[in-house]
Structure formats: C-alpha cells, structure tokens
Design a protein around this motif. Structure first.
Motif, PDB file in Angstrom:
ATOM      1  N   THR A   1       1.340   2.059  20.859  1.00 23.44           N
ATOM      2  CA  THR A   1       1.939   3.426  21.208  1.00 23.44           C
ATOM      3  C   THR A   1       1.611   4.088  19.843  1.00 23.44           C
ATOM      4  OG1 THR A   1       4.213   4.317  21.707  1.00 23.44           O
ATOM      5  CG2 THR A   1       4.132   2.615  19.914  1.00 23.44           C
ATOM      6  N   THR A   2       1.612   5.459  20.204  1.00 25.99           N
ATOM      7  CA  THR A   2       1.633   6.268  18.885  1.00 25.99           C
ATOM      8  C   THR A   2       2.996   7.165  18.819  1.00 25.99           C
ATOM      9  OG1 THR A   2       0.719   8.123  20.381  1.00 25.99           O
ATOM     10  CG2 THR A   2      -0.754   6.548  18.827  1.00 25.99           C
ATOM     11  N   GLU A   3       3.967   6.667  19.388  1.00 28.11           N
ATOM     12  CA  GLU A   3       5.440   7.100  19.290  1.00 28.11           C
ATOM     13  C   GLU A   3       5.989   7.015  17.835  1.00 28.11           C
ATOM     14  OE1 GLU A   3       8.609   6.859  22.668  1.00 28.11           O
ATOM     15  OE2 GLU A   3       7.315   5.007  23.082  1.00 28.11           O
ATOM     16  N   ASP A   4       5.689   5.945  16.997  1.00 29.81           N
ATOM     17  CA  ASP A   4       6.060   5.603  15.947  1.00 29.81           C
ATOM     18  C   ASP A   4       5.225   6.107  14.852  1.00 29.81           C
ATOM     19  OD1 ASP A   4       4.746   2.697  14.575  1.00 29.81           O
ATOM     20  OD2 ASP A   4       4.274   3.332  16.693  1.00 29.81           O
ATOM     21  N   ILE A   5       5.624   6.468  13.758  1.00 28.66           N
ATOM     22  CA  ILE A   5       4.896   7.166  12.555  1.00 28.66           C
ATOM     23  C   ILE A   5       3.738   6.445  12.158  1.00 28.66           C
ATOM     24  CG2 ILE A   5       5.023   8.329  10.526  1.00 28.66           C
ATOM     25  CD1 ILE A   5       7.799   8.963  10.917  1.00 28.66           C
TER      26      ILE A   5
ATOM     27  N   TYR B   1       0.867  -1.292   0.194  1.00 27.06           N
ATOM     28  CA  TYR B   1      -0.168  -0.163   0.072  1.00 27.06           C
ATOM     29  C   TYR B   1       0.903   1.531   0.008  1.00 27.06           C
ATOM     30  CZ  TYR B   1      -3.589  -3.437   1.290  1.00 27.06           C
ATOM     31  OH  TYR B   1      -4.304  -4.414   1.154  1.00 27.06           O
ATOM     32  N   GLU B   2       2.065   1.153   0.131  1.00 25.98           N
ATOM     33  CA  GLU B   2       2.996   2.426   0.230  1.00 25.98           C
ATOM     34  C   GLU B   2       3.168   2.949  -1.080  1.00 25.98           C
ATOM     35  OE1 GLU B   2       6.350   1.601   3.600  1.00 25.98           O
ATOM     36  OE2 GLU B   2       6.607   1.136   1.504  1.00 25.98           O
ATOM     37  N   GLU B   3       2.995   4.447  -1.020  1.00 28.86           N
ATOM     38  CA  GLU B   3       3.135   5.056  -2.347  1.00 28.86           C
ATOM     39  C   GLU B   3       3.811   6.521  -1.896  1.00 28.86           C
ATOM     40  OE1 GLU B   3       0.206   7.727  -4.957  1.00 28.86           O
ATOM     41  OE2 GLU B   3      -0.696   6.015  -3.653  1.00 28.86           O
ATOM     42  N   LYS B   4       4.809   6.796  -2.543  1.00 31.77           N
ATOM     43  CA  LYS B   4       5.621   8.155  -2.327  1.00 31.77           C
ATOM     44  C   LYS B   4       5.205   9.123  -3.283  1.00 31.77           C
ATOM     45  CE  LYS B   4      10.328   5.803  -1.674  1.00 31.77           C
ATOM     46  NZ  LYS B   4      11.643   5.802  -2.033  1.00 31.77           N
ATOM     47  N   ASN B   5       5.351  10.260  -2.698  1.00 31.12           N
ATOM     48  CA  ASN B   5       5.063  11.578  -3.648  1.00 31.12           C
ATOM     49  C   ASN B   5       5.994  12.424  -3.403  1.00 31.12           C
ATOM     50  OD1 ASN B   5       3.809  14.010  -4.558  1.00 31.12           O
ATOM     51  ND2 ASN B   5       1.762  13.305  -3.609  1.00 31.12           N
ATOM     52  N   ASP B   6       6.947  12.208  -4.108  1.00 32.31           N
ATOM     53  CA  ASP B   6       8.358  13.115  -4.140  1.00 32.31           C
ATOM     54  C   ASP B   6       7.846  14.494  -4.492  1.00 32.31           C
ATOM     55  OD1 ASP B   6       9.828  11.052  -3.560  1.00 32.31           O
ATOM     56  OD2 ASP B   6      10.282  10.426  -5.585  1.00 32.31           O
TER      57      ASP B   6
ATOM     58  N   VAL C   1       0.147   7.646  12.316  1.00 35.54           N
ATOM     59  CA  VAL C   1      -0.578   8.179  11.207  1.00 35.54           C
ATOM     60  C   VAL C   1      -1.853   7.214  11.042  1.00 35.54           C
ATOM     61  CG1 VAL C   1      -0.819   8.151   8.567  1.00 35.54           C
ATOM     62  CG2 VAL C   1       1.182   8.756   9.767  1.00 35.54           C
ATOM     63  N   LEU C   2      -1.752   5.926  11.373  1.00 35.93           N
ATOM     64  CA  LEU C   2      -2.993   5.018  11.296  1.00 35.93           C
ATOM     65  C   LEU C   2      -4.287   5.708  12.403  1.00 35.93           C
ATOM     66  CD1 LEU C   2      -1.545   1.505  11.689  1.00 35.93           C
ATOM     67  CD2 LEU C   2      -3.090   2.083  10.016  1.00 35.93           C
ATOM     68  N   SER C   3      -3.908   6.225  13.501  1.00 35.47           N
ATOM     69  CA  SER C   3      -4.652   6.651  14.344  1.00 35.47           C
ATOM     70  C   SER C   3      -5.413   8.074  13.836  1.00 35.47           C
ATOM     71  CB  SER C   3      -4.178   7.119  15.863  1.00 35.47           C
ATOM     72  OG  SER C   3      -3.568   5.931  16.243  1.00 35.47           O
ATOM     73  N   ILE C   4      -4.625   8.990  13.429  1.00 30.40           N
ATOM     74  CA  ILE C   4      -4.984  10.318  12.960  1.00 30.40           C
ATOM     75  C   ILE C   4      -5.779  10.240  11.532  1.00 30.40           C
ATOM     76  CG2 ILE C   4      -4.288  12.548  12.047  1.00 30.40           C
ATOM     77  CD1 ILE C   4      -2.065  12.434  14.016  1.00 30.40           C
TER      78      ILE C   4
ATOM     79  N   MET D   1       3.823   7.385   4.467  1.00 33.37           N
ATOM     80  CA  MET D   1       2.874   6.517   5.444  1.00 33.37           C
ATOM     81  C   MET D   1       1.627   7.184   5.272  1.00 33.37           C
ATOM     82  SD  MET D   1       3.324   3.950   7.573  1.00 33.37           S
ATOM     83  CE  MET D   1       5.235   4.096   7.723  1.00 33.37           C
ATOM     84  N   ILE D   2       1.267   8.435   4.920  1.00 37.79           N
ATOM     85  CA  ILE D   2      -0.059   8.912   5.002  1.00 37.79           C
ATOM     86  C   ILE D   2      -0.662   8.208   3.741  1.00 37.79           C
ATOM     87  CG2 ILE D   2      -1.462  10.915   4.473  1.00 37.79           C
ATOM     88  CD1 ILE D   2       0.370  12.669   6.220  1.00 37.79           C
ATOM     89  N   ASN D   3       0.071   8.294   2.708  1.00 38.31           N
ATOM     90  CA  ASN D   3      -0.596   7.573   1.302  1.00 38.31           C
ATOM     91  C   ASN D   3      -0.896   6.156   1.542  1.00 38.31           C
ATOM     92  OD1 ASN D   3      -0.407   9.590  -0.490  1.00 38.31           O
ATOM     93  ND2 ASN D   3       1.778   9.502  -0.942  1.00 38.31           N
ATOM     94  N   MET D   4      -0.056   5.583   2.418  1.00 33.57           N
ATOM     95  CA  MET D   4       0.000   4.030   2.485  1.00 33.57           C
ATOM     96  C   MET D   4      -1.570   4.076   3.374  1.00 33.57           C
ATOM     97  SD  MET D   4      -0.086   1.388   5.102  1.00 33.57           S
ATOM     98  CE  MET D   4       0.792   1.970   6.539  1.00 33.57           C
ATOM     99  N   VAL D   5      -1.648   4.755   4.363  1.00 32.16           N
ATOM    100  CA  VAL D   5      -2.859   4.432   5.334  1.00 32.16           C
ATOM    101  C   VAL D   5      -4.177   4.610   4.543  1.00 32.16           C
ATOM    102  CG1 VAL D   5      -4.076   5.173   7.293  1.00 32.16           C
ATOM    103  CG2 VAL D   5      -1.511   4.639   7.353  1.00 32.16           C
ATOM    104  N   PHE D   6      -3.940   5.746   3.755  1.00 29.33           N
ATOM    105  CA  PHE D   6      -5.189   6.101   3.034  1.00 29.33           C
ATOM    106  C   PHE D   6      -5.448   5.173   1.993  1.00 29.33           C
ATOM    107  CE2 PHE D   6      -4.802  10.750   4.446  1.00 29.33           C
ATOM    108  CZ  PHE D   6      -6.364  10.793   4.192  1.00 29.33           C
ATOM    109  N   ASN D   7      -4.338   4.629   1.228  1.00 27.62           N
ATOM    110  CA  ASN D   7      -4.684   3.468   0.092  1.00 27.62           C
ATOM    111  C   ASN D   7      -5.187   2.217   0.765  1.00 27.62           C
ATOM    112  OD1 ASN D   7      -3.742   5.180  -1.787  1.00 27.62           O
ATOM    113  ND2 ASN D   7      -1.698   4.144  -1.761  1.00 27.62           N
TER     114      ASN D   7
END
Length: 469
Positions: A202-206, A135-140, A210-213, A182-188
């Motif tokens: 935990t929500t220490e890790d990105i 599900y990962e997707e970059k947006n350079d 991101v999953l939570s938000i 990561m935002i792209n991954m979770v939205f996808n």
C-alpha cells in the motif's frame, strides 16, 4: 462519484496547491502525508454537502483527472537524466503486502532480495533483512522550519473549513518530523544499497510512500500490490508507484477511470490467494470437533466488519437462526476485536445456542472457509476468497457509508441490503437446485474477470524480471 468524494479530491487539490512549497530534499511534504487521515468526523460531515465547494477556491477535480493531476506533481521531482532502470536488488517492504511464505521461498532469490523491517531479526525465510533503524536520521532543524512555515500558512486560513480545522492542522504538523526522518532513512538506504525495484502493499503508510517517491527520483521502479478490495477510494488513489498489481477486470477499469494509464496496471491477481490452490485443509471430522459443531446442520461462516448497521445485522442473524437447519460461526473483523467493538456479537451468542463467536487471533480463515457450507459476509475480501474456494456466498450490504460500493454487484440477488430478503436467498440456495445452478453461473462469471488463478506469485516474479529490471 459521491458528493463526499468529489469534495474530498477537490479539497486535496487545494491542499496541495496551498502547501506544495513545503519541501525536504526537493520533495513536497504534501505528497507524503496520508491526506484522508487529516479529516475528522466534523469536517467529513461538512464534506458530505454539495455546498462545501463554495468554501474552496480551486476548481473541482473530476474523477478522470485524479491521477493525471498528481502525476504532474510527481513529474516535477522525477530526474529527467535517468533513462534506464537502476540495476540492483529487489526491496520488499512487507507491511500490507501479505506475500505468503511459499512465494518468498519459491520466487525470491535471497542473493537478489532485501526485506526492509523494524525487526531485529537478520533474515526472514532465508532472505536478508535490512533494519529501518540502521538508516534513520533526524533533522530537527529542517523539521522545525517546515513546521513553522506550515503554522504560518494555517494562520492565514482560520476561516477555511479544513485548514482552519484544529484536527486537520495538528494531524499534518505532527507528522512532518516523521516524514523528514523517513525521507532521510530512504535516501540513506538507497545510497548504501543498490536497489532495482521496490514492492509495497500500500502507499497509505508513510514508509511505503516515501520508498516509492524517493525511488522515483532515483529511477527505481516500484510495484504496489492490492492489499484488499477497493472499498475506500482514498486508500488506493492517487497511485505513487510505477505500477499497481490488481485482482481483476473490475480493478483494472476502476484505476483506468481515475486516469491511471493502462500500461501501469498489472493484471496479476495476488500471491496470497495462491494459497487457496495449494493449502491442505483440516478434515471435516476434525473441523466439527474443534469448533464443537453439530454434524447434522449446515454451517454458515458469518464475517462482519466496521460501520455496520447493527439493527439490520441483528435482524439477519435472528432470521437465519429461526431455521433450525443452520448453525453459525461468527468471525468479527480484527479491527472490531482490537477496538473491543465485538460485544454485540457475544450477546448474540448468549441468545442463540447454534451461534459461536470466534475471536482467536490465529490465522485460521482459510480452514474455516474450506469446511463451512456457505459464507455470509459484509462487503469484504473474504467474499472473493470464498468464491475462489468454490463456496456459496451471501453478502449483506449494511454499511453506514457516504458512498456506494458496486464491487460485488455482479452477484445479483446474492447481495442484499434487506436482511429478510437475504435470508430468503440463503434458504432458496440450499433447497433448490435451480437456485444453486444460478449461483454457479454467477460465480463462474465473476471468476472469469479475476486474475487469481493460483499463478499470481509467478506473475509477480515475471513482472519484476521483465518490467522492473
């Protein structure tokens, strides 16, 4: 609240207000970076001074307003049109959740559960795995634009104690691309899978944050399990999930004092501690043989941790070893082993024949606790686990820290900052029935405020069914 923490939260507030307009898919990047990881030792030292606030323009963020302040920012990205929780499956991000196999097997229906992982495996405990990589997707282009804007802002604050700090700048800028990906991954993922609730450790890790938000923007409820005792405030606040699961009354009051609404604090304990009530420990004879112990001596398990005052620690070990009735199994903290910081303990083992250092990485902690005669520990979750095992605990507070920890203050004399005094407590416990009875009263009082009763897995399942569906 310590001077450092007071300055920390006020600086965090200034950071959010200075960089909040840097967004991707409507989400401020400042909410997704792990802020305390941007602070190096130089900046941390400055923040331990009361005068640090003179360098900041924002007003002090008081303790009771920590969660409400961040809640205002989270409310801005919440979709007001979503009134009803989304129907779908439970998504578990297993990192730091420490959910045991028994809980996965007994409490989670494989047809209604998904595990998110970087593993190439297709299932874990019969539960299907969704690979992050799919599900990962970059947006350079977007990442580069945000980096450019952030750099421009930093250039305007070259005299600022934090924003002008090179480490602070690089830490934030270097993770922007990862956050965007990561935002792209979770939205996808959420676009392709129907998810009703999210469990993180935990929500220490990105990824967990991101999953939570992102889940918040889509009306997906989330639960954050407590991954350890509340030693580092920065690791547990602010709360980005819908609800937090807590060990006991101490934690409930702790979160409430920092402005989290009581209906977002779930009194469930933790499923990992259920194993204490269900495990079948090795027998004593096998234990003695495996660890090459003297069956005629009292065995103490010593648990260490990072940032110890080693001068005090060595005094403690010498004082214990002066008594021929004791033998020690010393288990360094995994961080110390990983960073090769445990050499001092190996030197102690060379000095004292009745001291053995155990550095194997196998998960044997509960076997050790179940068979020893007592546990001597730094401020650690192991203290709680030992109490649940009905073992006497003796806590040394030898941390080099910029704050005070009161989590185990209820233990009274059984927590000490003086190594010789702690040794006296240990000796008295094993020679005096009066002292032993006093400890049992303390232990019972401590447990009366804990939600860990062997039923946490069941409580978690009920929380998911009644709160998140």
């Amino acid at each position: 609240m310590s001077i450092y923490l007071s300055n920390y939260w006020t600086l965090y507030k200034e950071f959010v207000e200075t960089f909040h307009h840097l967004k991707y898919k409507g989400i401020p990047i400042v909410l997704l970076t792990n802020f305390y990881q941007q602070i190096d030792s130089e900046l941390r030292s400055q923040m331990e001074s009361e005068s640090f606030l003179v360098n900041l323009k924002t007003q002090r963020l008081d303790q009771a307003m920590i969660q409400p302040y961040f809640e205002n920012w989270l409310e801005k990205i919440r979709d007001p049109l979503i009134k009803k929780p989304k129907e779908g499956k439970v998504l578990i991000n297993p990192d730091y959740t420490r959910i045991p196999e028994r809980t996965y097997m007994n409490m989670f229906d494989p047809k209604q559960t998904i595990i998110l992982s970087r593993s190439k495996a297709t299932q874990m405990y019969g539960i299907p795995i969704e690979s992050v990589g799919n599900y990962e997707e970059k947006n350079d282009e977007a990442s580069d634009e945000i980096v450019k804007e952030a750099t421009t802002i930093f250039e305007k604050f070259n005299q600022h104690p934090a924003f002008g700090n090179v480490f602070f700048q690089k830490s934030f800028i270097n993770r922007i691309t990862q956050i965007v990906t990561m935002i792209n991954m979770v939205f996808n993922l959420f676009d392709k899978k129907n998810i009703s609730s999210i469990i993180v450790g935990t929500t220490e890790d990105i990824q967990s944050r991101v999953l939570s938000i992102v889940g918040l923007t889509k009306g997906i409820k989330s639960i954050c399990l407590q991954h350890g005792i509340l030693m580092g405030e920065e690791a547990f606040m602010p709360v980005f999930t819908t609800v937090v699961g807590v060990y006991g009354e101490y934690e409930k009051n702790w979160y409430s004092n920092r402005g989290l609404a009581n209906d977002r604090i779930a009194e469930i304990g933790h499923p990992k501690f259920d194993e204490i009530y269900h495990q079948s420990p090795i027998d004593k004879a096998t234990f003695i043989k495996k660890y090459e112990l003297d069956p005629n001596k009292l065995t103490l398990l010593v648990i260490t941790g990072p940032q110890l005052d080693f001068v005090k620690f060595e005094i403690l070990i010498k004082s214990i070893m002066d008594n021929q009735n004791y033998q020690i199994i010393l288990k360094p903290h995994p961080w110390e082993i990983g960073k090769k910081k445990h050499g001092i303990y190996l030197k102690l083992a060379e000095k004292y024949k009745s001291l053995k250092v155990y550095t194997a990485r196998d998960n044997n902690l509960y076997d050790l606790i179940s068979q020893v005669d007592g546990v001597v520990s730094s401020l650690s979750t192991v203290v709680l686990e030992s109490i649940l095992f009905n073992k006497p605990v003796f806590v040394f507070n030898f941390l080099n820290s910029n704050r005070f920890y009161d989590y185990f203050d209820i233990l009274g004399n059984y927590i000490q900052s003086n190594p010789n005094r702690l040794t006296e407590v240990i000796n008295n416990h094993y020679i005096s029935r009066l002292h032993e009875n006093a400890y049992n009263n303390i232990r019972n009082r401590f447990l009366s405020m804990s939600y860990n009763d062997g039923r946490s897995s069941e409580k978690l399942a009920n929380l998911i069914n009644h709160y998140c569906k």
